[in-house]
Design an enzyme around this catalytic site. Structure first.
Site, PDB file in Angstrom:
ATOM      1  N   ARG A   1     -12.979  -4.407  -5.464  1.00  0.00           N
ATOM      2  CA  ARG A   1     -14.028  -4.256  -6.736  1.00  0.00           C
ATOM      3  C   ARG A   1     -13.344  -4.934  -7.907  1.00  0.00           C
ATOM      4  O   ARG A   1     -12.165  -5.007  -8.032  1.00  0.00           O
ATOM      5  CB  ARG A   1     -13.633  -2.652  -6.929  1.00  0.00           C
ATOM      6  CG  ARG A   1     -14.324  -1.733  -6.306  1.00  0.00           C
ATOM      7  CD  ARG A   1     -15.950  -1.865  -6.292  1.00  0.00           C
ATOM      8  NE  ARG A   1     -16.851  -1.012  -5.464  1.00  0.00           N
ATOM      9  CZ  ARG A   1     -17.305  -1.368  -4.352  1.00  0.00           C
ATOM     10  NH1 ARG A   1     -16.887  -2.590  -3.696  1.00  0.00           N
ATOM     11  NH2 ARG A   1     -18.109  -0.539  -3.628  1.00  0.00           N
TER      12      ARG A   1
ATOM     13  N   HIS B   1     -21.439 -10.225  -4.221  1.00  0.00           N
ATOM     14  CA  HIS B   1     -20.983  -8.791  -3.620  1.00  0.00           C
ATOM     15  C   HIS B   1     -21.883  -8.854  -2.295  1.00  0.00           C
ATOM     16  O   HIS B   1     -22.545  -8.067  -1.664  1.00  0.00           O
ATOM     17  CB  HIS B   1     -21.573  -7.697  -4.428  1.00  0.00           C
ATOM     18  CG  HIS B   1     -20.780  -6.369  -4.032  1.00  0.00           C
ATOM     19  ND1 HIS B   1     -20.450  -5.356  -5.125  1.00  0.00           N
ATOM     20  CD2 HIS B   1     -20.418  -5.991  -2.895  1.00  0.00           C
ATOM     21  CE1 HIS B   1     -20.115  -4.436  -4.263  1.00  0.00           C
ATOM     22  NE2 HIS B   1     -19.955  -4.661  -2.888  1.00  0.00           N
TER      23      HIS B   1
ATOM     24  N   GLU C   1     -21.743  -5.894 -12.559  1.00  0.00           N
ATOM     25  CA  GLU C   1     -22.582  -6.597 -11.665  1.00  0.00           C
ATOM     26  C   GLU C   1     -24.071  -6.447 -11.758  1.00  0.00           C
ATOM     27  O   GLU C   1     -24.510  -5.154 -11.915  1.00  0.00           O
ATOM     28  CB  GLU C   1     -22.309  -5.952 -10.169  1.00  0.00           C
ATOM     29  CG  GLU C   1     -20.824  -6.449  -9.703  1.00  0.00           C
ATOM     30  CD  GLU C   1     -20.448  -6.079  -8.232  1.00  0.00           C
ATOM     31  OE1 GLU C   1     -21.184  -5.605  -7.569  1.00  0.00           O
ATOM     32  OE2 GLU C   1     -19.451  -6.332  -7.915  1.00  0.00           O
TER      33      GLU C   1
ATOM     34  N   ASP D   1       0.844  -1.026  -0.008  1.00  0.00           N
ATOM     35  CA  ASP D   1      -0.202  -0.055  -0.066  1.00  0.00           C
ATOM     36  C   ASP D   1       0.664   1.279   0.086  1.00  0.00           C
ATOM     37  O   ASP D   1       1.664   1.333   0.975  1.00  0.00           O
ATOM     38  CB  ASP D   1      -0.898   0.018   1.038  1.00  0.00           C
ATOM     39  CG  ASP D   1      -1.923   0.993   1.223  1.00  0.00           C
ATOM     40  OD1 ASP D   1      -1.578   2.310   0.657  1.00  0.00           O
ATOM     41  OD2 ASP D   1      -2.859   0.812   1.703  1.00  0.00           O
TER      42      ASP D   1
HETATM   43  N1  LIG Z   1     -17.220  -6.326  -1.175  1.00  0.00           N
HETATM   44  C1  LIG Z   1     -17.783  -5.744  -0.193  1.00  0.00           C
HETATM   45  O1  LIG Z   1     -19.004  -5.763  -0.020  1.00  0.00           O
HETATM   46  C2  LIG Z   1     -17.202  -4.438   0.422  1.00  0.00           C
HETATM   47  C3  LIG Z   1     -17.138  -4.065   1.635  1.00  0.00           C
HETATM   48  C4  LIG Z   1     -16.390  -3.080   2.258  1.00  0.00           C
HETATM   49  C5  LIG Z   1     -15.275  -2.402   1.449  1.00  0.00           C
HETATM   50  N2  LIG Z   1     -15.287  -2.947   0.025  1.00  0.00           N
HETATM   51  C6  LIG Z   1     -14.379  -2.334  -0.771  1.00  0.00           C
HETATM   52  O2  LIG Z   1     -12.832  -2.672  -0.239  1.00  0.00           O
HETATM   53  C7  LIG Z   1     -12.076  -1.538  -0.669  1.00  0.00           C
HETATM   54  C8  LIG Z   1     -11.164  -1.288   0.742  1.00  0.00           C
HETATM   55  O3  LIG Z   1     -12.164  -0.495   1.472  1.00  0.00           O
HETATM   56  P1  LIG Z   1     -11.613   0.155   2.751  1.00  0.00           P
HETATM   57  O4  LIG Z   1     -12.969   0.429   3.665  1.00  0.00           O
HETATM   58  O5  LIG Z   1     -10.698  -0.759   3.264  1.00  0.00           O
HETATM   59  O6  LIG Z   1     -11.080   1.318   1.965  1.00  0.00           O
HETATM   60  P2  LIG Z   1      -9.696   2.141   2.771  1.00  0.00           P
HETATM   61  O7  LIG Z   1      -9.848   3.516   1.972  1.00  0.00           O
HETATM   62  O8  LIG Z   1      -9.647   2.222   4.150  1.00  0.00           O
HETATM   63  O9  LIG Z   1      -8.405   1.380   2.445  1.00  0.00           O
HETATM   64  C9  LIG Z   1      -8.049   1.277   0.904  1.00  0.00           C
HETATM   65  C10 LIG Z   1      -6.686   1.223   0.844  1.00  0.00           C
HETATM   66  O10 LIG Z   1      -6.125   0.978  -0.470  1.00  0.00           O
HETATM   67  C11 LIG Z   1      -4.950   1.639  -0.302  1.00  0.00           C
HETATM   68  N3  LIG Z   1      -4.557   1.972  -1.943  1.00  0.00           N
HETATM   69  C12 LIG Z   1      -5.068   3.023  -2.551  1.00  0.00           C
HETATM   70  N4  LIG Z   1      -4.352   2.723  -3.999  1.00  0.00           N
HETATM   71  C13 LIG Z   1      -3.617   1.698  -3.950  1.00  0.00           C
HETATM   72  C14 LIG Z   1      -2.630   1.031  -4.633  1.00  0.00           C
HETATM   73  N5  LIG Z   1      -2.451   1.625  -6.027  1.00  0.00           N
HETATM   74  N6  LIG Z   1      -2.044  -0.072  -4.297  1.00  0.00           N
HETATM   75  C15 LIG Z   1      -2.175  -0.338  -3.141  1.00  0.00           C
HETATM   76  N7  LIG Z   1      -2.925   0.143  -2.060  1.00  0.00           N
HETATM   77  C16 LIG Z   1      -3.666   1.284  -2.541  1.00  0.00           C
HETATM   78  C17 LIG Z   1      -5.243   2.988   0.398  1.00  0.00           C
HETATM   79  O11 LIG Z   1      -3.836   3.785   0.592  1.00  0.00           O
HETATM   80  C18 LIG Z   1      -5.966   2.631   1.333  1.00  0.00           C
HETATM   81  O12 LIG Z   1      -5.186   2.267   2.502  1.00  0.00           O
HETATM   82  C19 LIG Z   1     -13.034  -0.495  -1.224  1.00  0.00           C
HETATM   83  O13 LIG Z   1     -12.924  -0.709  -2.687  1.00  0.00           O
HETATM   84  C20 LIG Z   1     -14.144  -0.957  -1.062  1.00  0.00           C
HETATM   85  O14 LIG Z   1     -15.198  -0.439  -1.813  1.00  0.00           O
HETATM   86  C21 LIG Z   1     -16.087  -3.907  -0.544  1.00  0.00           C
HETATM   87  O1  LIG Z   2     -17.998  -0.523  -0.872  1.00  0.00           O
HETATM   88  C1  LIG Z   2     -18.796  -1.083   0.016  1.00  0.00           C
HETATM   89  O2  LIG Z   2     -19.157  -0.380   1.031  1.00  0.00           O
HETATM   90  C2  LIG Z   2     -18.989  -2.479  -0.365  1.00  0.00           C
HETATM   91  O3  LIG Z   2     -18.757  -2.707  -1.816  1.00  0.00           O
HETATM   92  C3  LIG Z   2     -20.724  -2.727  -0.080  1.00  0.00           C
HETATM   93  O4  LIG Z   2     -21.539  -2.239  -1.091  1.00  0.00           O
HETATM   94  P1  LIG Z   2     -22.948  -2.547  -0.691  1.00  0.00           P
HETATM   95  O5  LIG Z   2     -23.584  -1.542  -0.066  1.00  0.00           O
HETATM   96  O6  LIG Z   2     -23.584  -2.484  -2.226  1.00  0.00           O
HETATM   97  O7  LIG Z   2     -23.228  -3.881  -0.198  1.00  0.00           O
END
Ligand SMILES: NC(=O)c1ccc[n+]([C@@H]2O[C@H](COP(=O)([O-])OP(=O)(O)OC[C@H]3O[C@@H](n4cnc5c(N)ncnc54)[C@H](O)[C@@H]3O)[C@@H](O)[C@H]2O)c1
Ligand SMILES: O=C(O)[C@H](O)COP(=O)(O)O
Length: 616
Positions: free
Chosen positions: A303, A351, A332, A242
């Site tokens: 994502r 998801h 999606e 990161d």
């Molecule tokens: N599947 C789901 O339902 C779900 C749920 C929650 C979050 N998410 C996704 O998970 C991801 C992370 O969420 P989060 O809450 O931890 O976000 P966050 O912002 O806390 O963490 C993301 C991290 O990625 C780092 N980053 C940015 N660019 C980068 C790169 N090029 N290489 C490596 N690291 C890099 C940032 O510095 C940051 O520390 C987001 O895309 C969010 O949408 C998905």
């Molecule tokens: O970025 C997020 O918070 C997650 O991908 C969750 O997405 P959702 O709210 O559609 O479940």
């Protein structure tokens, strides 16, 4: 052409005594001190009211008036399922419509009727949607973390605040990542499907162990670090990549921060937790798969777009990637015949990362509170496209925010002819140290004051800098320290200086040839204290008449008489002169707008050289 468009093409109409008052965009109701706090909030996020008919140009409904019952309740459109607890928070102050499963066309047709829109990841808030909502939509709430489904640039241009709920689903996503990691390693989904199909295949579904394996966390943010913590508990060796994560945070969890190349080369498992951005789009591609260990296993709960999905299918087919566990997809839902989804070495979920009862409850409350605060004009701690201004700073700066906007508003009305404004300098005089307060809010309000009277654009903290740039307005700032002043007040004065412009009121031109206005806050109320080279002192409420005349006795009486005859109440009057018997200016605060005839009578007084009527 609409009235506000007319003002855009003829900036000077606004200061003309004959210009229709209704045609001029106004933001706020007449101010009263008790509402100062509300007024500043409203200025930050206010939007023009949507009411506009052919006969009535677009007008702004005050959200700061004294009778709350007269103000319409904000309307909130919830486009995707939101927990009841969040809906209850919203219903306390807003009319809430839940319209789940709308088509993009339905959303486009509806959005203009709402002040706020709440979505999850399934709704695309495109430029088209934001354009359709322009004029009313002030807030987009993303009930979750990822804001890649919201066109942030378009939102910023429209002055629409985007807020998210960044913390409530972190643990749920991390737990889902661990669930996918473990179930993939032990073929749980495949074995389950086989057994349900009547096949008892113990030899086929021999898995791999996690203990002692190297897990690379790609993106060491909230979710990534929680996955790391849990993986350590499973006995894995955790490395992370990161570029923006602090090394000590990683060290505290027992993870080592390494380069992208090192992470993917060393990992037995790769868990992806970076946001989808132009930089991370398809960062896992043919080239990066080539650099991985043969037999690597990949988990993605971030994502879909960070992986080149066709390349992943190739890597799975070749055996380079042994398995993948995916919760997210580029499109999606993915197509029914998606090779990736149907691949036998791939485990998929639709998801579900944030989908736990607890997380959805938390997200709903988090986003409802953020949207409610934003609609009240507060700056949210989860604002994605606006600077954060803490509440205590906001409250201290309230009268200065009003002062900054009014100085901008007066300055633009003093500009003559077709001389467009290019350079604006804002000088803050303060006894405080240079780092003691943030001027972004004040700069935004000067921009608002300058731009709004002459355009149909509405300006707030979200879009002020963008709007200024779009209009070629160069706003520079200077801090002047005021050693003898009191550091208790954040500012002694604000000066707004427009350079290289002609003025319709020569008295506002300083020795340097610029339009110069200075104001300060007295007893919580903004006062105009300098016009060009003249010192005055007039409270900035209602409207203002500036009159330049030869300094001689009886002038105040003459002007006061003319106004009195027409029942125009004078709220303040102040005279400033350079030298006795030379030129002087009168600054006259008036509660009502004098009619054309009254203003002409003032202009006809022999000693009066020029005058201008200005709306505050
Ligand atoms: N599947 C789901 O339902 C779900 C749920 C929650 C979050 N998410 C996704 O998970 C991801 C992370 O969420 P989060 O809450 O931890 O976000 P966050 O912002 O806390 O963490 C993301 C991290 O990625 C780092 N980053 C940015 N660019 C980068 C790169 N090029 N290489 C490596 N690291 C890099 C940032 O510095 C940051 O520390 C987001 O895309 C969010 O949408 C998905
Ligand atoms: O970025 C997020 O918070 C997650 O991908 C969750 O997405 P959702 O709210 O559609 O479940």
């Amino acid at each position: 052409m609409s009235a506000s468009r007319a003002l855009l093409s003829n900036p000077h109409a606004v200061a003309s005594p004959t210009a229709s008052r209704a045609a001029r965009p106004r933001l706020s109701a007449p101010s009263t001190v008790p509402f100062a706090r509300l007024r500043i909030r409203s200025a930050i996020l206010s939007s023009p009211a949507p009411v506009a008919t052919a006969s009535e140009p677009r007008r702004r409904i005050s959200r700061t008036g004294s009778d709350a019952s007269l103000r319409p309740k904000p309307a909130v459109l919830v486009a995707e399922k939101l927990g009841e607890a969040g809906l209850a928070v919203l219903r306390q102050f807003a009319d809430v419509e839940c319209a789940y499963g709308m088509s993009p066309a339905d959303l486009l047709a509806k959005v203009a009727q709402f002040d706020a829109l709440i979505v999850r990841s399934g709704t695309k808030v495109t430029r088209e949607v934001l354009e359709a909502g322009r004029g009313r939509l002030r807030v987009v709430g993303r009930a979750g973390v990822g804001i890649d489904n919201v066109d942030l640039q378009a939102a910023t241009e429209a002055g629409c605040l985007v807020v998210n709920a960044p913390t409530a689903n972190t643990v749920a996503a991390a737990e889902h990542g661990i669930a996918l990691l473990a179930s993939m390693a032990r073929n749980v989904a495949q074995a389950d499907a086989a057994l349900k199909a009547g096949k008892w295949q113990r030899a086929k579904y021999v898995g791999v162990s996690l203990v002692g394996k190297t897990l690379a966390i790609m993106g060491f943010g909230k979710v990534g670090s929680e996955v790391a913590r849990r993986a350590k508990g499973l006995g894995m060796h955790v490395i992370a990549h990161d570029p923006y994560a602090p090394a000590d945070k990683a060290r505290a969890i027992g993870a080592e921060l390494v380069s992208f190349e090192e992470a993917i080369a060393k990992a037995d498992f790769i868990s992806i937790h970076m946001p989808l951005t132009p930089t991370t789009s398809k960062v896992f591609n043919d080239e990066s798969f080539k650099k991985m260990k043969t037999g690597v296993r990949i988990i993605n709960v971030a994502r879909g777009g960070v992986i080149d999905e066709d390349a992943l299918v190739r890597a799975l087919d070749s055996g380079k990637v042994a398995q993948a566990a995916l919760d997210v997809f580029t499109v999606e839902p993915p197509p029914k015949d998606s090779k990736l989804v149907l691949h036998e070495n791939v485990t998929v979920t639709p998801h579900l990362g944030a989908s736990t009862v607890e997380a959805q409850e938390g997200v709903a409350i988090e986003i409802a509170e953020a949207v409610a605060g934003a609609l009240r004009g507060e700056l949210s701690a989860t604002a994605v496209n606006a600077p954060m201004v803490p509440a205590e700073v906001l409250s201290e700066l309230a009268p200065y925010v009003s002062l900054a906007e009014k100085l901008g508003r007066l300055a633009v009305q003093l500009v003559a002819g077709e001389s467009g404004i290019k350079g604006v300098k804002v000088v803050y005089t303060s006894a405080r140290g240079p780092d003691d307060f943030d001027t972004r809010l004040l700069r935004a309000m000067v921009t608002k004051g300058i731009v709004e009277p002459v355009s149909s654009t509405f300006v707030n903290l979200v879009n002020a800098d963008y709007t200024a740039k779009q209009r070629g307005l160069r706003i520079t700032e200077e801090r002047v320290s005021h050693d003898s002043g009191s550091a208790e007040a954040p500012l002694e004065s604000i000066q707004v200086r427009l350079s290289h412009v002609k003025s319709k009121f020569a008295g506002a031109i300083s020795d340097g040839g610029d339009i110069v206005l200075v104001g300060r806050v007295k007893y919580g109320v903004p006062h105009l204290t300098v016009v060009g080279p003249y010192e005055v002192d007039v409270s900035m409420e209602g409207n203002l008449i500036l009159c330049r005349q030869i300094d001689q006795p009886g002038m105040i009486g003459k002007v006061g008489n003319i106004l009195g005859q027409k029942n125009v109440n004078v709220s303040f009057m102040s005279v400033g002169r350079t030298f006795r018997g030379k030129q002087a200016i009168m600054a006259i605060g008036v509660d009502e707008e004098p009619d054309k005839e009254t203003l002409e009578k003032i202009g006809a007084i022999p000693a009066v050289e020029e005058f201008v009527f200005l709306e505050l």
